[in-house]
Design an enzyme around this catalytic site. Structure first.
Site, mmCIF file in Angstrom:
data_model
loop_
_atom_site.group_PDB
_atom_site.id
_atom_site.type_symbol
_atom_site.label_atom_id
_atom_site.label_comp_id
_atom_site.label_asym_id
_atom_site.label_seq_id
_atom_site.Cartn_x
_atom_site.Cartn_y
_atom_site.Cartn_z
ATOM 1 N N LEU A 314 0.833 -1.160 0.073
ATOM 2 C CA LEU A 314 0.049 -0.025 0.056
ATOM 3 C C LEU A 314 0.931 1.210 -0.004
ATOM 4 O O LEU A 314 0.501 2.471 -0.561
ATOM 5 C CB LEU A 314 -1.021 0.078 1.117
ATOM 6 C CG LEU A 314 -1.863 -1.064 1.146
ATOM 7 C CD1 LEU A 314 -2.474 -1.014 2.754
ATOM 8 C CD2 LEU A 314 -2.882 -0.870 0.070
ATOM 9 N N GLY A 317 7.459 3.880 3.527
ATOM 10 C CA GLY A 317 7.819 5.312 4.400
ATOM 11 C C GLY A 317 9.274 4.941 5.055
ATOM 12 O O GLY A 317 9.921 3.838 5.079
ATOM 13 N N GLY A 318 9.483 5.947 5.876
ATOM 14 C CA GLY A 318 10.567 6.055 6.718
ATOM 15 C C GLY A 318 10.486 4.793 7.624
ATOM 16 O O GLY A 318 11.751 4.314 8.206
ATOM 17 N N PHE A 319 9.524 4.350 8.312
ATOM 18 C CA PHE A 319 9.491 3.208 9.124
ATOM 19 C C PHE A 319 9.544 1.662 8.258
ATOM 20 O O PHE A 319 9.265 0.908 9.085
ATOM 21 C CB PHE A 319 8.176 3.372 9.891
ATOM 22 C CG PHE A 319 8.351 4.668 10.711
ATOM 23 C CD1 PHE A 319 9.399 4.958 11.807
ATOM 24 C CD2 PHE A 319 7.373 5.782 10.672
ATOM 25 C CE1 PHE A 319 9.406 6.134 12.289
ATOM 26 C CE2 PHE A 319 7.682 6.966 11.137
ATOM 27 C CZ PHE A 319 8.572 7.030 12.197
ATOM 28 N N GLY A 320 8.952 1.599 7.155
ATOM 29 C CA GLY A 320 8.763 0.334 6.444
ATOM 30 C C GLY A 320 7.943 0.472 5.604
ATOM 31 O O GLY A 320 7.193 1.475 5.233
ATOM 32 N N LYS A 336 1.975 -3.097 8.938
ATOM 33 C CA LYS A 336 3.280 -2.331 8.734
ATOM 34 C C LYS A 336 4.390 -3.282 9.099
ATOM 35 O O LYS A 336 4.533 -3.702 10.159
ATOM 36 C CB LYS A 336 2.999 -1.014 9.254
ATOM 37 C CG LYS A 336 4.431 -0.182 9.183
ATOM 38 C CD LYS A 336 4.250 1.291 10.223
ATOM 39 C CE LYS A 336 3.095 2.210 9.472
ATOM 40 N NZ LYS A 336 3.563 2.742 8.061
ATOM 41 N N ASP A 435 6.489 13.257 12.377
ATOM 42 C CA ASP A 435 6.366 13.409 10.856
ATOM 43 C C ASP A 435 4.827 13.702 10.028
ATOM 44 O O ASP A 435 4.297 12.796 9.600
ATOM 45 C CB ASP A 435 6.918 11.950 10.353
ATOM 46 C CG ASP A 435 7.138 11.726 8.772
ATOM 47 O OD1 ASP A 435 7.277 13.125 8.277
ATOM 48 O OD2 ASP A 435 7.158 10.747 8.243
#
Length: 631
Positions: A314, A317-320, A336, A435
């Site tokens: 989907l 991003g910076g976290f995965g 996520k 963020d």
């Protein structure tokens, strides 16, 4: 004859005056609008030093025009938002007449007295937030009638008596917080109450039972849970053998971790011996719940996402990466998959942070449904948001789908502000997002704004707790002081929110190199300021709106955005103030004050003989005012 006619006219005038007074009398207004009368009764019973309820005019039949009141299309009151409003006084039984009410938000005030039993008549209620007040007396048994209730927070009051067993019938209940009261007796252990951890009942010294740290008289003493014996590793194949070795190693560590939580938590886990801190094969991993959180097995999420297939991504991003998944019961979820280096001993801290995130529950926050933790994986499971993110709706919309209309954008602005305000003012400890951007504002099936990815910055930093200067964020959204010092605060979120507002208005990206082709600024904030200086408001608003917007509302949102993106964090408003300004309270005064300060500041800093600069004036729409200094 003339005298008689005049007398008749005078009599009719008197009757008309009496009729008018009768219509304005509260007893007559009950016939016109019971809900308005109920809310006005509440107002008369509350002390309102800040005039928050000033718009609650008893002569107006329809309360849907009042601030802090939300109605549906049938003009029925569905939400009352009076959290953190410095109110005192008591509640009134007439609140039970708001038959369609879904959200009653009265948290963080100084309201006292008892909770009216008539609240049990609000059978459509989804959220009842009365925490951080001075309520006394018992929890009404009638609250057990609220079968649609998902969020019940009565913590930090002075409530006494036992917990009504009727509450266990509320199967929809997802969040329960009765902590920090004077409740007594045994905590019910049936129905929905079996899902909640001791955090829901903490600091009630006279409570006893499985949800507390104290056994009830006559109950067996608490004891540690039996050690977990992992399944015997399958010898055929190195993959299965290594999996068994990992599970065995983690099991040894888990035995030590079990000694850390409070005795009550250990007893609670003993009652559910299948709940452990490690992953096991799917066929041996029953459904596990930690409070309102579910612990998923890795295999379960692999199956749901088709092995984390690229076709199910989907977003990134910076976290995965985030994957669309379908659970065994058919429920759609967003999974996520966090990207981070796993470090030894981080499992308990990770779970602690996850549980803290799960306690932040608000209609404008993305609810954490569950998590998965293995020696090699960290995954978070959220409800699937059918309408994606604000960013995707603004800039990646298929031609077959209509653009976001102006009224929807205004609702998104207010909803996301409410969510951020909750993170800052009503979470303990407070949560700084770090963020805030259109890509992290999601849209549910009704296009209501839902703030996502909150708490992840701290979650990803847990392994480096000694490091406080790691900057996380997205270019164009990062506040200048955060970029230079690495220190985040609520005001860095306010800055990101202001940029997000400009994204909503313009449809543009916060940082876009493509604007260089037109000799424009790559930073959205600078680009907007340039257009305002040139008095090109029509070029600023998203073309997708096709001029279907209200100028004065666009101006108001721009003013809020510019207040939020001031270079000095001290001068930016708090998110709670932003909410009030978006609701129509205080923007004009704050804007006028800012204009005066800005003029003086630029005259002092830039000297009296420079060129003109832009500034906005709410009294004369958007126009240029002579300032000294270049942009």
């Amino acid at each position: 004859m003339a005298a008689a006619a005049g007398a008749t006219r005078r009599r009719w005038a008197v009757w008309a005056l009496l009729l008018l007074r009768l219509l304005l009398h509260p007893a007559a207004r009950v016939l016109a609008n019971t809900e308005g009368d109920a809310l006005h009764s509440l107002r008369t019973n509350l002390n309102d030093p800040n005039n928050v309820l000033q718009s609650w005019d008893p002569t107006l039949v329809n309360p849907c025009t009042w601030f802090h009141v939300t109605c549906n299309n049938d003009n029925s009151v569905i939400r009352v938002d009076l959290g953190n409003a410095a109110l005192s006084g008591t509640l009134v039984p007439q609140l039970g007449q708001l038959k369609n009410l879904q959200y009653l938000e009265l948290y963080s005030n100084s309201i006292s007295g008892t909770i009216p039993s008539e609240l049990g008549n609000l059978t459509n209620l989804v959220s009842l937030d009365l925490y951080l007040n001075n309520f006394t007396g018992p929890i009404p048994d009638s609250l057990g009638n609220l079968l649609k209730l998902r969020f019940l927070r009565l913590n930090n009051n002075s409530l006494s008596g036992s917990i009504p067993k009727s509450l266990t019938a509320i199967t929809a209940l997802q969040v329960l917080d009765l902590s920090n009261n004077n409740l007594s007796g045994e905590v019910p252990s049936t129905g929905s109450f079996s899902l909640f951890t001791p955090i829901s009942f903490a600091n009630n010294p006279n409570l006893c039972g499985p949800g507390t740290t104290k056994p009830c008289p006559g109950a067996p003493p608490f004891s540690p849970p039996p050690p977990y014996n992992p399944p015997t590793p399958v010898q055929a194949g190195s993959s299965s053998s290594s999996t068994g070795a990992i599970a065995g190693g983690v099991a040894a560590g888990a035995a030590l971790l079990f000694a850390v939580p409070a005795i009550g938590f250990a007893y609670w886990r003993r009652r559910k011996p299948q709940e452990h801190f490690f992953d096991v094969p799917a066929e041996e991993d029953p459904e596990v719940h930690l409070g309102q959180l579910k612990r998923f097995s890795l295999r379960e999420l692999q199956v749901a996402t088709d092995g984390f297939s690229n076709k199910n991504i989907l977003g990134r991003g910076g976290f995965g990466k985030v994957y669309k998944g379908r659970l065994a019961d058919g429920t759609l979820v967003a999974v996520k998959r966090l990207k981070e280096e796993r470090t030894p001993g981080g499992e308990l801290q990770f779970q602690t942070e996850v549980e803290m995130i799960s306690m932040a529950v608000h209609r404008n926050l993305l609810r954490l449904r569950g998590f998965c933790m293995t020696p090699t994986e960290r995954l978070l499971v959220y409800p699937y948001m059918a309408n994606g993110s604000v960013a995707s709706r603004l800039r990646e919309r298929p031609e077959s789908e209509p653009p976001l209309d102006w009224q929807t954008r205004r609702r998104i602005a207010l909803g996301s502000a409410r969510g951020l305000s909750y993170l800052h003012d009503h979470c303990d400890p407070k949560i700084i997002h770090r963020d805030v951007k259109a890509a992290n504002i999601l849209l549910d099936e009704d296009f209501e704004a839902v703030v996502g990815d909150f708490g992840l910055a701290k979650l990803m930093d847990y392994k480096d707790t000694h490091v406080t200067t790691a900057v996380r964020g997205t270019i164009g959204h990062i506040a200048p002081e955060y970029l230079s010092t690495g220190k985040s605060s609520e005001k860095t979120d306010v800055f990101g929110y202001g940029i997000m507002l400009l994204e909503l208005i313009t449809g543009q990206r916060a940082f876009d190199l493509a604007r260089l082709a037109n000799d424009d600024d790559v930073m959205l904030l600078d680009w907007v300021k340039g257009l305002l200086k040139e008095k090109r408001l029509e070029s600023l608003v998203d073309e997708d709106l096709q001029h279907n917007y209200i100028d004065v509302e666009v101006e108001s949102l721009i003013q809020v955005a510019l207040l939020c993106t001031q270079s000095s964090p001290m001068e930016r408003p708090k998110m709670s103030e932003v909410v009030r300004m978006l609701e129509g309270d205080g923007l004009a005064e704050r804007w006028e004050e800012w204009q005066k300060v800005e003029v003086v500041r630029q005259e002092v800093e830039l000297g009296p003989h420079r060129t003109s600069e832009w500034i906005l004036d709410s009294t004369d729409n958007l126009h240029a005012v002579e300032l000294s200094g270049p942009r």
